[in-house]
Structure formats: structure tokens, C-alpha cells
Design a protein around this motif. Structure first.
Motif, PDB file in Angstrom:
ATOM      1  N   VAL A  63       0.127 -51.737   9.090  1.00  0.00           N
ATOM      2  CA  VAL A  63       1.144 -51.455  10.113  1.00  0.00           C
ATOM      3  C   VAL A  63       2.460 -52.073   9.663  1.00  0.00           C
ATOM      4  N   LEU A  76       1.363 -44.069   9.680  1.00  0.00           N
ATOM      5  CA  LEU A  76       0.055 -44.702   9.492  1.00  0.00           C
ATOM      6  C   LEU A  76      -0.957 -43.684   8.961  1.00  0.00           C
ATOM      7  N   GLN A 114      -7.759 -52.596  13.998  1.00  0.00           N
ATOM      8  CA  GLN A 114      -6.910 -51.403  14.007  1.00  0.00           C
ATOM      9  C   GLN A 114      -7.695 -50.223  14.563  1.00  0.00           C
TER      10      GLN A 114
END
Length: 284
Positions: A63, A76, A114
Motif C-alpha cells: 500500500v 493495488l 490486507q
């Protein structure tokens, strides 16, 4: 990667002087406050700064801020697609292999976790990773005093009929002086799942010690945000012999004067617990 030995708790004391530590976009970018008037820095803001410091230290970050992008990926999704092992695992519908490779590649994934949820034309992905490093929102020791000033932009942004445009008015806000407390923990069970190691923990510690290096902006001029102390507790067993709540209560901070302006104006008391190792680190 190595192994993570025992549970860790930490606490960071941050002094703010004439700066906006974390603006609230829903309140005219004024420094965040609780309903009781205490200053607040969101956990997301703190993690962003930790990620930036880790990136400065040469670590791979998933990130990334747009202005700090170092791999040419514009999103991403693009960054995840650039990993061939992860794409192979996706085709094989092997979520465990997908998550394992993500953790091995990016330190922020194996630290904070994540959610990989991307919509694709052919194959979508929905993989969640829980990270061992948890960070609380930071709060000031006493209610904050916020100063606001009106500012103007007296330079033309665009040429219009060869004339000077009217000045653009705006507001700028800052916390006059306040001491904030950041609390966090590193969980052994989740560290085993992501591959988070003792070496990674040392990097998190260094990132906290240098949290505001390369973080200057108009809202946070150099020297206006200072890490004063980092308290780092290491338990004597993987699961920890004490709860994080009990450990975090060991540090009590009180103002010694009615209107504290400096770090020295606060009284800091640190208690101890049997067989709980404490390392006290000075900020940079």
C-alpha cells in the motif's frame, strides 16, 4: 524469513507543536478531536507513516502512496498482478498460496494484513490476510487547543483576460501544543500465519522511533512533530503472560502544569510487571 518469538506491546509518546497531526476531511481539515475535546490521530494515519518509514528503509510496500510509488504500478490491483507467483496461485484457485506469497513479498502485508478484493473480467480475487501488528488511534493527554487562521492565495492559477483573479480564501488549522499517546501490539499467533519475524519487529520499532522523518508538509513543518519516547515490552512466552490492556496501563501521563507547552511539562510514570522486559527508546 525468520520466526517471531514472543508477544510484544508498545507505546509511543508524540509531542505536537503548532501542527495539524491528522486533519479531518469532514470538518474542514481541522485536527481530529473527540467529543470531549481530546486530540486524535487515526490508526490509518499512523500506519501510513509506518509504511512510509519502512519504504525509506528499503522495504517492499504494497500500500504505497501515489507520490511515493517506486515500482510504476498505478493501483493495488496492478501491483498484485505484477507478482507472477500470486497470479499462478489465483489461476489454481489456491488462496493460501496467494496470501503466503503476498506476505513474503510485502512487509506491510505480513505486518498489518490486507484485503485483496479486485474485480477482474476473467478472474476476480477475494483473499483476506490478518496481520499481527495492531495499532490504536492516538489520543492527546489533555484536551487540545486548536488555532485557526484565514489564508489567501493572491497568485493567478490560470490566465483570464490578462487580469488578476480575485484572491482565494481558505483556512489553516493547527494544534498549539499537545502530547499524544500511540498504543499497539504484535500478536504471536497471527505472526506465525503471515511469516512476521523478530527482524520485522525490529524494523517496526525503528519506524516508530523515526516516525516523522521525511513527513514534513505545510500542515506539519519539520520539527513540529516529535517522537519523545518509545516503550517496548517483550513478553516471556509466545502468547504473552499479560493482556495488552494491562501492559498499556503501566504508563501513566499527567500534566504537571495547567498549560503544558513542552514535553518536560508532563509527568510520566512507568510501572512494571514481573518477568516483563521493557526497553525505553529515545525518539530521533
Amino acid at each position: 524469513m525468520g520466526q517471531f518469538t514472543n508477544k510484544i506491546d508498545f507505546e509511543v509518546l508524540v509531542m505536537v507543536k503548532n501542527a495539524n497531526p491528522n486533519g479531518d476531511p469532514l470538518n474542514g481539515n481541522r485536527p481530529r478531536e473527540t467529543y470531549d475535546g481530546f486530540g486524535e490521530i487515526s490508526d490509518v494515519c499512523i500506519k501510513r507513516k509506518i509504511r512510509n518509514r519502512l519504504q525509506d528503509m528499503g522495504e517492499n510496500i504494497f500500500v504505497q502512496s501515489e507520490e511515493r510509488c517506486d515500482d510504476g504500478c498505478k493501483s493495488l490491483s496492478d501491483r498484485a498482478k505484477s507478482n507472477e507467483v500470486m497470479q499462478k496461485a489465483l489461476k489454481n484457485k489456491d488462496k493460501d498460496a496467494y496470501a503466503k506469497e503476498a506476505c513474503q513479498t510485502w512487509i506491510d502485508v505480513r505486518s498489518f494484513g490486507q484485503v485483496f478484493a479486485f474485480k477482474e473480467k476473467d478472474d476476480g480475487v477475494s483473499v483476506g490476510v490478518r496481520g499481527p501488528v495492531s495499532v490504536h488511534s492516538a489520543f492527546s493527554v489533555i484536551p487540545v487547543s486548536i488555532d485557526s487562521m484565514q489564508i489567501t492565495k493572491s497568485v493567478n492559477s490560470e490566465t483570464k483576460d490578462g487580469k488578476k483573479s480575485s484572491d482565494t480564501m481558505g483556512m489553516k488549522h493547527k494544534v498549539y501544543s499537545a502530547l499524544y499517546v500511540i498504543k499497539g501490539s504484535i500478536n504471536h499467533q497471527l505472526a506465525e500465519k503471515t511469516g512476521f519475524s523478530d527482524e520485522d519487529a525490529e524494523k517496526i520499532k525503528e519506524a516508530l522511533r523515526t516516525l516523522f522523518v521525511n513527513d514534513a508538509s505545510s500542515a506539519r513543518p519539520d520539527g513540529s512533530m516529535e517522537v519523545c519516547k518509545v516503550y517496548w515490552w517483550t513478553h516471556n512466552c509466545p502468547m504473552g503472560q499479560y493482556s495488552s490492556a494491562k501492559v498499556h496501563k503501566l504508563v501513566t501521563v499527567k500534566a504537571k502544569v495547567e498549560d503544558p507547552k513542552e514535553f518536560e511539562d508532563y509527568e510520566i510514570k512507568v510501572d512494571s510487571l514481573p518477568e516483563l522486559a521493557l526497553e525505553v527508546i529515545e525518539g530521533m
